[in-house]
Design an enzyme around this catalytic site. Structure first.
Site, PDB file in Angstrom:
ATOM      1  N   HIS A  37      -8.583 -76.451  -4.166  1.00  0.00           N
ATOM      2  CA  HIS A  37      -9.148 -77.086  -3.853  1.00  0.00           C
ATOM      3  C   HIS A  37      -9.880 -77.280  -4.337  1.00  0.00           C
ATOM      4  O   HIS A  37     -11.117 -76.366  -3.908  1.00  0.00           O
ATOM      5  CB  HIS A  37      -8.401 -78.008  -2.610  1.00  0.00           C
ATOM      6  CG  HIS A  37      -6.896 -79.053  -2.819  1.00  0.00           C
ATOM      7  ND1 HIS A  37      -6.691 -79.669  -4.208  1.00  0.00           N
ATOM      8  CD2 HIS A  37      -6.136 -78.586  -2.064  1.00  0.00           C
ATOM      9  CE1 HIS A  37      -5.396 -79.601  -3.601  1.00  0.00           C
ATOM     10  NE2 HIS A  37      -4.879 -78.333  -2.912  1.00  0.00           N
TER      11      HIS A  37
ATOM     12  N   ASN B 193       0.052 -79.576   3.236  1.00  0.00           N
ATOM     13  CA  ASN B 193       1.014 -80.480   3.045  1.00  0.00           C
ATOM     14  C   ASN B 193       2.542 -79.469   3.433  1.00  0.00           C
ATOM     15  O   ASN B 193       2.327 -79.380   1.725  1.00  0.00           O
ATOM     16  CB  ASN B 193       1.294 -81.568   2.040  1.00  0.00           C
ATOM     17  CG  ASN B 193       2.514 -82.496   2.196  1.00  0.00           C
ATOM     18  OD1 ASN B 193       3.330 -82.367   2.620  1.00  0.00           O
ATOM     19  ND2 ASN B 193       2.748 -82.916   0.974  1.00  0.00           N
TER      20      ASN B 193
ATOM     21  N   ASP C  65       2.333 -70.933  -0.713  1.00  0.00           N
ATOM     22  CA  ASP C  65       1.545 -71.532  -1.461  1.00  0.00           C
ATOM     23  C   ASP C  65      -0.089 -71.853  -1.869  1.00  0.00           C
ATOM     24  O   ASP C  65      -0.084 -73.137  -1.153  1.00  0.00           O
ATOM     25  CB  ASP C  65       2.202 -72.978  -0.221  1.00  0.00           C
ATOM     26  CG  ASP C  65       1.731 -74.582  -0.828  1.00  0.00           C
ATOM     27  OD1 ASP C  65       1.198 -74.967  -1.340  1.00  0.00           O
ATOM     28  OD2 ASP C  65       2.038 -75.094   0.298  1.00  0.00           O
TER      29      ASP C  65
ATOM     30  N   HIS D 164      -0.128 -71.950  -6.986  1.00  0.00           N
ATOM     31  CA  HIS D 164      -0.667 -73.087  -7.139  1.00  0.00           C
ATOM     32  C   HIS D 164      -1.812 -72.673  -8.669  1.00  0.00           C
ATOM     33  O   HIS D 164      -2.523 -72.373  -7.405  1.00  0.00           O
ATOM     34  CB  HIS D 164      -1.470 -74.349  -6.661  1.00  0.00           C
ATOM     35  CG  HIS D 164       0.179 -75.062  -6.356  1.00  0.00           C
ATOM     36  ND1 HIS D 164       0.653 -76.180  -6.763  1.00  0.00           N
ATOM     37  CD2 HIS D 164       0.508 -74.747  -4.582  1.00  0.00           C
ATOM     38  CE1 HIS D 164       1.421 -76.229  -6.257  1.00  0.00           C
ATOM     39  NE2 HIS D 164       2.077 -75.670  -4.740  1.00  0.00           N
ATOM     40  N   LEU D 165      -1.217 -72.424  -9.425  1.00  0.00           N
ATOM     41  CA  LEU D 165      -2.735 -71.992 -10.332  1.00  0.00           C
ATOM     42  C   LEU D 165      -3.457 -73.056 -10.866  1.00  0.00           C
ATOM     43  O   LEU D 165      -4.548 -72.666 -11.333  1.00  0.00           O
ATOM     44  CB  LEU D 165      -2.285 -70.891 -11.449  1.00  0.00           C
ATOM     45  CG  LEU D 165      -1.850 -70.028 -11.074  1.00  0.00           C
ATOM     46  CD1 LEU D 165      -0.793 -68.854 -12.130  1.00  0.00           C
ATOM     47  CD2 LEU D 165      -2.422 -68.778 -10.501  1.00  0.00           C
TER      48      LEU D 165
HETATM   49  O1  DOR Z   1      -0.725 -78.643   0.499  1.00  0.00           O
HETATM   50  C1  DOR Z   1       0.303 -78.698  -0.709  1.00  0.00           C
HETATM   51  N1  DOR Z   1      -0.827 -78.693  -1.504  1.00  0.00           N
HETATM   52  N2  DOR Z   1       1.129 -78.720  -0.021  1.00  0.00           N
HETATM   53  C2  DOR Z   1       2.158 -79.186  -1.547  1.00  0.00           C
HETATM   54  O2  DOR Z   1       2.943 -79.357  -1.888  1.00  0.00           O
HETATM   55  C3  DOR Z   1       0.929 -79.374  -2.682  1.00  0.00           C
HETATM   56  C4  DOR Z   1      -0.170 -78.836  -2.594  1.00  0.00           C
HETATM   57  C5  DOR Z   1      -0.979 -78.566  -3.427  1.00  0.00           C
HETATM   58  O3  DOR Z   1      -0.945 -78.492  -5.715  1.00  0.00           O
HETATM   59  O4  DOR Z   1      -2.225 -78.433  -3.560  1.00  0.00           O
HETATM   60 ZN    ZN Z   2       5.097 -78.192  -1.512  1.00  0.00          ZN
END
Ligand code: DOR
Ligand code: ZN
Length: 428
Positions: free
Chosen positions: A306, A275, A302, A57-58
Site C-alpha cells: 500500500h 483483513n 497475502d 497482491h502484485l
Molecule cells: O488486508 C487485506 N488486504 N486483505 C485483503 O483481503 C485484501 C488485501 C489487499 O488487497 O490490500
Molecule cells: Zn483476503
C-alpha cells in the site's frame, strides 16, 4: 548452463553436492565436481524446493505506484519463492482472459518467479455475475485458482455455481471468508481490546460462518474449496471437521497471523490494520497447531503493498494489508521451526509442495531429486537480521516486521536452474 552447489543440506539433512544442468537437478552426491560452469559454496545452508505463494497482491495493472509485477517478483525471489499466485483485485480486475494473460506475460518478462494469475470469480469482484472462468482457464495463463479476494463471494447461490464451474475446470475457489453483513465498518478483531480502543470489531464468527457454509457447499457439489487466510481457532476447527468428513477443502494461514496479535492495534499504527484482522494469542496458538498437524495446508503471504498515504493516516481511514513476501520464510522459521512445531521437510510441504498442488502447478513444489526441475531456495537458518523496510525490494514500505529481529536469511534462489537471487542479491 551448469551450476554446482557444494555442501547444501536438503531439508536440513546431511550435506551433499547438487549438480544443476539445463534447469534440472542432474546429480546429487558427495564430492561432485565440474570442469565448466559456476560453483557456489552452500556450506551450512538448508536447501528446500522453491517456495510457492498462493496469495500475492502484485497491484499491476492499476496501482503500479505501490507494486509492479517486476518489483513484486523481486520481493518474491528474495523471499525464496519460485512461483506466486497474483491476486485478481487489480484495476482493471483480472476477470477476463485478456487481463490474466497480460499479468502472465509481465511475469514472464520479469523472469524471476513464475507469476500465476488468479482469476476473479465474479465480474469486477461485484459479487453478482460469474466471470468468464472457462476462458481464463483456457487462456495462455492457464488459470486454476479463482478468487474475489478482498471481497467475499457472499451470495450462496453464486458460490454454488462457481464451485460447479471450477469443478469442471479442475480448479478451485479461494474464498475470502467474510460475511459482509457482520463486518460493516469493522476495523480490528472484535473483543475486549476493540471495545477499549473504540474501534468497530470484526468478529470471528463473520469468518467462521462463511467457512461453515462453504465446506457444506463444496461437499454438496463435490468441488474443491480453498480458504484464504484463516485467522481464528474456530476456523481451524471447522476445516478439521470438514476434512474429517472427506470434504476437498484446503486452507492457508499468513505469516502475520502466525506471529502477531490484536495487541499491535494499541498504538493505532495502521501498518497493523489487515483483513482479516490480527486476532488473539489463543487464535495464534491454534493456527500454529493447525499448520503443524496439517489441518492448515499452506502458508500464504497475502503480500498487500500500500502507498504511504494509505497507511500513514488515521487507523479507520487506512487500507488493510501488509507486506509479506520478503519475510515469510523468516517468520515461519521463528514461529514454527525454532519452536519445534515443523521440521524442514514440513516447511517444504506447507510452503511449496501443497501450495503447488492446490494451484495445479506441475513443475513447482517438486522434491529435491535427480531429474526434477531445479527450483530451489538455499537459506541460512542461523543468520538473524533486523528488518529494515527501506531495504525491501517491494515498492511499498508497509512491513509489520520493521525493526524486528528475525532468523533465517535467504541466500540463493534458483528458478529452473537460473540464479534469481545470489548471495542475497536479486539478479534482475
Ligand atoms: O488486508 C487485506 N488486504 N486483505 C485483503 O483481503 C485484501 C488485501 C489487499 O488487497 O490490500
Ligand atoms: Zn483476503
Amino acid at each position: 548452463m551448469t551450476l554446482l552447489i557444494k555442501g547444501a543440506q536438503p531439508y536440513g539433512e546431511d550435506a551433499v553436492d547438487i549438480l544443476v544442468r539445463d534447469g534440472v537437478i542432474a546429480a546429487i552426491g558427495e564430492d561432485l565436481s565440474v570442469s565448466t560452469g559456476r560453483t557456489i559454496d552452500a556450506t551450512g545452508l538448508v536447501a528446500l524446493p522453491g517456495l510457492v505463494d498462493l496469495h500475492t497482491h502484485l497491484r499491476e495493472p492499476g496501482r503500479e505506484d505501490t507494486e509492479t509485477v517486476l518489483t513484486g517478483s523481486r520481493a518474491a525471489a528474495l523471499g525464496g519463492y519460485t512461483a506466486v499466485h497474483a491476486m485478481a483485485n487489480t484495476d482493471p480486475v483480472a476477470d477476463t482472459a485478456g487481463v490474466v494473460e497480460q499479468v502472465w506475460r509481465l511475469g514472464g518478462d520479469a523472469g524471476l518467479v513464475d507469476v500465476v494469475p488468479v482469476g476473479a470469480v465474479t465480474v469486477g469482484l461485484g459479487g453478482t455475475q460469474l466471470a468468464e472462468l472457462g476462458a481464463m482457464a483456457d487462456s495462455a495463463a492457464r488459470v486454476r485458482v479463482f478468487s474475489d479476494d478482498g471481497k467475499c463471494v457472499s451470495d450462496p447461490a453464486l458460490m454454488r455455481r462457481a464451485l460447479e464451474y471450477v469443478k469442471a475446470l479442475d480448479g478451485v475457489v479461494a474464498q475470502h471468508a467474510e460475511e459482509p453483513r457482520l463486518t460493516v465498518g469493522a476495523q480490528m478483531h472484535e473483543g475486549d481490546r476493540s471495545a477499549r480502543l473504540g474501534l468497530t470489531g470484526w468478529p470471528a464468527v463473520a469468518e467462521e460462518a462463511i467457512i461453515a457454509r462453504d465446506v457444506l457447499l463444496a461437499e454438496h457439489v463435490g468441488a474443491r474449496l480453498h480458504v484464504c487466510h484463516v485467522s481464528t481457532a474456530g476456523s481451524v476447527e471447522l476445516v478439521r471437521w470438514a476434512k474429517s468428513r472427506g470434504v476437498e477443502v484446503t486452507a492457508e494461514v499468513t505469516p502475520h497471523h502466525l506471529l502477531l496479535t490484536d495487541a499491535q492495534a494499541e498504538g493505532y499504527d495502521a501498518t497493523f490494520k489487515v483483513n482479516p484482522p490480527l486476532r488473539t494469542a489463543e487464535d495464534v496458538a491454534a493456527l500454529r497447531a493447525g499448520l503443524a498437524d496439517g489441518t492448515v495446508d499452506a502458508v500464504a503471504t497475502d503480500h498487500a503493498p500500500h502507498a504511504g498515504e494509505d497507511k500513514e493516516c488515521e487507523w479507520s481511514a487506512a487500507r488493510p494489508g501488509m507486506l509479506g513476501l520478503e519475510q515469510a520464510l523468516s517468520v515461519v522459521v521463528d514461529t514454527m521451526v525454532d519452536t519445534g512445531l515443523l521440521t524442514w521437510r514440513e516447511v517444504a510441504d506447507r510452503m511449496s509442495v501443497r501450495p503447488a498442488r492446490i494451484g495445479r502447478l506441475a513443475h513447482q513444489g517438486r522434491p529435491i531429486a535427480v531429474g526434477e526441475p531445479a527450483n530451489l531456495v538455499l537459506l541460512d537458518p542461523a543468520a538473524r537480521a533486523v528488518v529494515d523496510p527501506a531495504a525491501l525490494a517491494s515498492k511499498s514500505r508497509n512491513s509489520p516486521y520493521a525493526g524486528r529481529e528475525l532468523p533465517g536469511r535467504v541466500v540463493h534462489t534458483l528458478l529452473r536452474g537460473e540464479l534469481s537471487v545470489l548471495d542475497g542479491k536479486v539478479q534482475k
